[in-house]
Design a protein around this motif. Structure first.
Motif, short mmCIF file in Angstrom:
data_model
loop_
_atom_site.label_atom_id
_atom_site.label_comp_id
_atom_site.label_asym_id
_atom_site.label_seq_id
_atom_site.Cartn_x
_atom_site.Cartn_y
_atom_site.Cartn_z
N ALA A 178 0.83 -1.20 0.00
CA ALA A 178 0.00 0.00 0.00
C ALA A 178 0.87 1.26 0.00
CB ALA A 178 -0.93 0.00 1.21
N PHE A 179 1.99 1.23 0.68
CA PHE A 179 2.90 2.37 0.73
C PHE A 179 3.43 2.72 -0.65
CE2 PHE A 179 7.27 3.95 1.10
CZ PHE A 179 7.05 5.11 1.82
N PHE A 180 3.74 1.72 -1.45
CA PHE A 180 4.33 1.95 -2.77
C PHE A 180 3.30 2.20 -3.86
CE2 PHE A 180 8.04 -0.08 -0.76
CZ PHE A 180 8.96 0.91 -1.02
N ARG A 181 2.03 2.15 -3.55
CA ARG A 181 1.00 2.43 -4.56
C ARG A 181 0.82 3.89 -4.75
NH1 ARG A 181 -3.81 -1.72 -3.36
NH2 ARG A 181 -2.44 -3.43 -2.95
#
Length: 62
Positions: free
Chosen positions: A59-62
């Protein structure tokens, strides 16, 4: 510990221990032990925590 387990491993195990396990017998024993490990609450908790961490990272890298 990770190990590559194949028919050669079972052959070596048989030679060194004097056992006479077939590949099919070994796979059945291994699967039984894996089922026991997978049922361990500590392992289930660790796997769940890891899944959450990976989902958070994703989710952080989306």
């Amino acid at each position: 510990m990770m190990a590559n387990i194949d028919r050669g491993f079972v052959d070596l195990l048989n030679r060194r221990t004097g056992l006479n396990l077939t590949w099919e017998e070994f796979k059945a024993i291994y699967q039984e032990r894996k089922t026991e490990r997978d049922a361990d609450p500590a392992i289930q908790s660790r796997q769940a925590r890891h899944r959450v961490e990976m989902e958070d990272l994703d989710a952080f890298f989306r």
